[in-house]
Motif scaffolding. Structure first.
Motif, mmCIF file in Angstrom:
data_model
loop_
_atom_site.group_PDB
_atom_site.id
_atom_site.type_symbol
_atom_site.label_atom_id
_atom_site.label_comp_id
_atom_site.label_asym_id
_atom_site.label_seq_id
_atom_site.Cartn_x
_atom_site.Cartn_y
_atom_site.Cartn_z
ATOM 1 N N LEU A 159 16.285 12.420 2.955
ATOM 2 C CA LEU A 159 17.062 11.254 2.381
ATOM 3 C C LEU A 159 16.768 10.428 1.014
ATOM 4 C CD1 LEU A 159 19.174 10.708 5.884
ATOM 5 C CD2 LEU A 159 19.782 11.474 3.783
ATOM 6 N N HIS A 160 17.231 10.044 0.222
ATOM 7 C CA HIS A 160 16.399 8.690 -0.830
ATOM 8 C C HIS A 160 17.165 7.009 -0.610
ATOM 9 C CE1 HIS A 160 16.230 12.395 -2.995
ATOM 10 N NE2 HIS A 160 16.647 12.955 -2.589
ATOM 11 N N VAL A 161 16.797 6.609 -0.415
ATOM 12 C CA VAL A 161 16.225 4.613 -0.794
ATOM 13 C C VAL A 161 18.134 4.752 -1.411
ATOM 14 C CG1 VAL A 161 15.411 2.845 -0.662
ATOM 15 C CG2 VAL A 161 14.502 4.086 0.088
ATOM 16 N N GLN A 172 8.123 7.224 3.207
ATOM 17 C CA GLN A 172 8.610 8.306 3.582
ATOM 18 C C GLN A 172 7.398 9.359 2.980
ATOM 19 O OE1 GLN A 172 12.294 8.678 0.741
ATOM 20 N NE2 GLN A 172 13.136 9.997 2.025
ATOM 21 N N GLU A 173 6.968 9.291 2.009
ATOM 22 C CA GLU A 173 6.299 9.069 0.821
ATOM 23 C C GLU A 173 4.854 10.440 1.836
ATOM 24 O OE1 GLU A 173 2.531 8.302 -2.726
ATOM 25 O OE2 GLU A 173 4.676 6.638 -2.357
ATOM 26 N N PHE A 174 4.385 8.589 2.392
ATOM 27 C CA PHE A 174 2.961 9.226 3.149
ATOM 28 C C PHE A 174 3.412 10.342 4.590
ATOM 29 C CE2 PHE A 174 1.315 8.775 7.414
ATOM 30 C CZ PHE A 174 -0.164 8.712 7.378
ATOM 31 N N VAL A 175 4.748 9.658 5.161
ATOM 32 C CA VAL A 175 4.939 11.345 5.468
ATOM 33 C C VAL A 175 5.106 12.520 5.631
ATOM 34 C CG1 VAL A 175 6.792 12.034 7.509
ATOM 35 C CG2 VAL A 175 6.420 9.897 7.164
ATOM 36 N N MET A 176 5.635 13.016 4.617
ATOM 37 C CA MET A 176 5.566 14.404 3.407
ATOM 38 C C MET A 176 4.914 15.053 3.590
ATOM 39 S SD MET A 176 9.900 13.948 1.323
ATOM 40 C CE MET A 176 9.090 12.325 0.222
ATOM 41 N N ASP A 177 3.336 13.804 2.591
ATOM 42 C CA ASP A 177 2.276 13.672 2.525
ATOM 43 C C ASP A 177 1.003 14.721 3.553
ATOM 44 O OD1 ASP A 177 2.768 13.757 -0.196
ATOM 45 O OD2 ASP A 177 1.816 11.753 -0.956
ATOM 46 N N THR A 232 6.379 17.086 6.249
ATOM 47 C CA THR A 232 7.936 16.843 7.140
ATOM 48 C C THR A 232 8.335 16.212 6.640
ATOM 49 O OG1 THR A 232 6.532 16.972 9.193
ATOM 50 C CG2 THR A 232 8.470 15.341 9.389
ATOM 51 N N VAL A 233 10.322 16.406 5.755
ATOM 52 C CA VAL A 233 11.012 15.756 5.457
ATOM 53 C C VAL A 233 10.839 14.898 6.323
ATOM 54 C CG1 VAL A 233 12.828 15.969 4.020
ATOM 55 C CG2 VAL A 233 11.164 17.571 4.200
#
Length: 167
Positions: free
Chosen positions: A122-124, A101-106, A110-111
């Motif tokens: 969303l959060h884990v 998720q961090e990679f996709v956002m950075d 993209t959220v």
């Protein structure tokens, strides 16, 4: 420790009998590393299925495994900036999902993933011994949207309020 890890430890003892701490640490780290790689495959597929974006290449080193001589036989499994410290599938999957998720956002700005009801990222979280994507929106203070691992989604659907019709 989870029941899964205790069962695995019992199986190791049944198979090998008493082993040295060094040997046990090697098995522990090898199992954790293998699980992190498998978890990455599950989460990477979700990203591609939902966004069409790939989480591969030189931009993303997904799992690192190294041994620090100061710490003896214990290897360290890292996923992005998080350390995976247990061979428990649910925990490994959660750590890997946060890293992806961090990679996709950075990388893609993209959220991912997002709640279709509230448009929040969303959060884990963990629900009923399952790693899940949770939305913090809504009057109830949040809701489980789905399991991180699609194969576990059916049990989560039966046990919680989710964002889509039950399967």
């Amino acid at each position: 420790m989870s029941e899964e890890v205790l069962t695995w430890m019992s199986e190791v003892h049944d198979e090998f009998g008493e082993i040295s701490g060094d040997e046990f640490c090697e098995l522990w780290t090898t199992r954790t590393f293998s699980m992190a790689r498998s978890a990455f495959e599950v989460i990477q597929k979700s990203v591609f299925d939902e966004t069409g974006k790939r989480v591969v290449g030189e931009e993303f080193c997904y799992v690192n495994y190294f041994r620090d001589p100061e710490f003896g036989p214990v290897g360290v499994v890292r996923f992005k900036s998080a350390e995976v410290s247990t061979p428990d599938w649910v925990e490994v999957l959660g750590v890997v999902a946060e890293g992806v998720q961090e990679f996709v956002m950075d990388y893609y700005v993209t959220v991912w993933p997002a709640c279709s009801r509230h448009s929040f990222g969303l959060h884990v979280d963990y629900f009923d011994e399952t790693a899940v994507w949770k939305c913090n929106g809504g009057p109830e203070g949040g809701h489980v949207v789905r399991a991180l691992d699609p194969s576990a989604d059916r049990s989560v659907v039966r046990s919680s309020t989710i964002d889509r019709p039950p399967v």
